[in-house]
Design a protein around this motif. Sequence first.
Motif, mmCIF file in Angstrom:
data_model
loop_
_atom_site.group_PDB
_atom_site.id
_atom_site.type_symbol
_atom_site.label_atom_id
_atom_site.label_comp_id
_atom_site.label_asym_id
_atom_site.label_seq_id
_atom_site.Cartn_x
_atom_site.Cartn_y
_atom_site.Cartn_z
ATOM 1 N N GLU A 34 28.203 35.812 52.886
ATOM 2 C CA GLU A 34 28.968 35.851 51.630
ATOM 3 C C GLU A 34 29.038 37.294 51.127
ATOM 4 O O GLU A 34 28.124 37.778 50.454
ATOM 5 N N PHE A 36 30.926 38.910 48.851
ATOM 6 C CA PHE A 36 31.095 39.223 47.419
ATOM 7 C C PHE A 36 30.175 38.268 46.674
ATOM 8 O O PHE A 36 30.624 37.291 46.075
ATOM 9 N N PHE A 37 28.887 38.528 46.679
ATOM 10 C CA PHE A 37 27.917 37.492 46.342
ATOM 11 C C PHE A 37 27.875 37.121 44.863
ATOM 12 O O PHE A 37 27.846 35.937 44.529
ATOM 13 N N GLY A 39 26.905 35.682 41.663
ATOM 14 C CA GLY A 39 25.887 34.669 41.401
ATOM 15 C C GLY A 39 25.644 33.753 42.594
ATOM 16 O O GLY A 39 24.746 32.904 42.557
ATOM 17 N N PHE A 190 32.437 45.022 51.323
ATOM 18 C CA PHE A 190 32.526 43.726 52.017
ATOM 19 C C PHE A 190 32.735 43.843 53.522
ATOM 20 O O PHE A 190 32.420 42.928 54.283
HETATM 21 C C1 LIG Z 1 34.343 37.084 41.757
HETATM 22 S S1 LIG Z 1 32.794 37.883 41.873
HETATM 23 C C2 LIG Z 1 31.938 36.794 42.960
HETATM 24 C C3 LIG Z 1 31.444 35.583 42.233
HETATM 25 C C4 LIG Z 1 30.560 34.678 43.074
HETATM 26 N N1 LIG Z 1 31.306 33.938 44.040
HETATM 27 C C5 LIG Z 1 29.731 33.734 42.217
HETATM 28 O O1 LIG Z 1 29.593 32.540 42.577
HETATM 29 O O2 LIG Z 1 29.174 34.169 41.201
HETATM 30 C C6 LIG Z 1 33.147 39.288 42.834
HETATM 31 C C7 LIG Z 1 31.962 40.193 43.194
HETATM 32 O O3 LIG Z 1 32.453 41.195 44.097
HETATM 33 C C8 LIG Z 1 31.700 42.398 43.904
HETATM 34 N N2 LIG Z 1 32.498 43.511 44.503
HETATM 35 C C9 LIG Z 1 33.498 44.237 43.954
HETATM 36 N N3 LIG Z 1 34.023 45.088 44.868
HETATM 37 C C10 LIG Z 1 33.344 44.885 46.033
HETATM 38 C C11 LIG Z 1 33.428 45.439 47.350
HETATM 39 N N4 LIG Z 1 34.334 46.378 47.665
HETATM 40 N N5 LIG Z 1 32.588 44.976 48.308
HETATM 41 C C12 LIG Z 1 31.660 44.015 48.001
HETATM 42 N N6 LIG Z 1 31.527 43.457 46.764
HETATM 43 C C13 LIG Z 1 32.361 43.874 45.797
HETATM 44 C C14 LIG Z 1 31.482 42.452 42.403
HETATM 45 O O4 LIG Z 1 30.329 43.208 42.099
HETATM 46 C C15 LIG Z 1 31.336 40.947 42.045
HETATM 47 O O5 LIG Z 1 29.974 40.571 41.949
#
Ligand SMILES: C[S@@+](CC[C@H](N)C(=O)[O-])C[C@H]1O[C@@H](n2cnc3c(N)ncnc32)[C@H](O)[C@@H]1O
Length: 318
Positions: A34, A36-37, A39, A190
């Motif tokens: 996963e 874009f973790f 929560g 990611f």
């Molecule tokens: C929509 S949230 C994910 C929510 C998660 N599915 C949940 O159940 O809480 C998107 C996440 O992507 C992270 N993020 C933003 N840009 C990113 C990148 N380039 N690579 C990895 N993570 C990234 C953010 O910090 C954020 O926590």
Amino acid sequence: MVEPVLKWAGGKRQILHEIRACFPPESDVNAYHEPFFGGGALFFKTGPHAPGSSINDINERLMSFYEVVRDDPEDLIELLEGFDGPESNPDPDRDFSKENRKGKEIDQYYYQQRELYNRRPNGEDYNKVEEAALLMYLNRTCYNGLYRENQSGEFNVPIGRHSEANWVQASRILDAHRALQNVNIECGDFSYVLDHASEDDLVYFDPPYKPVSRTSSFVEYSSEEFGPEQQERLCEVAVELNDMGAHVAISNSPPMRELYEYLDEFQVHDIGAKRHINSDSDGRGEVGEIIVTNVPEDNRREKTAYLDQFVKADGGEE
Ligand SMILES: C[S@@+](CC[C@H](N)C(=O)[O-])C[C@H]1O[C@@H](n2cnc3c(N)ncnc32)[C@H](O)[C@@H]1O
């Protein structure tokens, strides 16, 4: 099912089952990733995961928090038990009991903890478990469980309105601790997943996206953090994963449909349920979403569970 430890914007509580229904049956899946973790709602909903699974987020403090949950849960719980209520007086024995580094008066315990959290974690007094406890405390007592940083990287969410905030959550921490055993915790972009995933692994992407109105176009839908360029990069990574034989599922906002709908290997589905999100203007709103996947429709978890029922029923009658 394990409950997520943190509240996180974009958490998918209401539509978990719809996303999960697009995954292949567990027996077809090797490791789970996963990237874009946040929560981790899906990770916790769908575990336990095979060794070699991984989680990742670009937020360093967040991933450091999960390392503490995985490796040091008892110390984390003990520290959390020592916190006072958010509206109490600041603790006179700790730093920032009267004013913050900018000279502004601090009159509530919450703001003292926020100030402590915002010390940059690179001095001698940096303590990983303490920082994890502060993150959890702030997450559970701040406004709406939001995580937001200003341009200097400081957490700047105000105090929430909770009659009975519970910032300890010991059983969630211990459940998450068990779910994270043998899971690699990464912190970065990611695309790391290209080096971690292999054939038959399942990768679920939930990138950040903002609410869109019916009139929004692809161009209007852009945020500095995760705009069209990043979305295209995500699509390329998904294609590469598909080529290596991995199962892929991506949550996204409806305008991103155009990136995937002409690719034979992917199908795009609307997710009917609505979820609450924070919008910039009025606080809360509801949006539709899409799910993009390369899992064939007749090999999805929902479909196979449905067919299994008949196989079992047939077997019983014979
Ligand atoms: C929509 S949230 C994910 C929510 C998660 N599915 C949940 O159940 O809480 C998107 C996440 O992507 C992270 N993020 C933003 N840009 C990113 C990148 N380039 N690579 C990895 N993570 C990234 C953010 O910090 C954020 O926590």
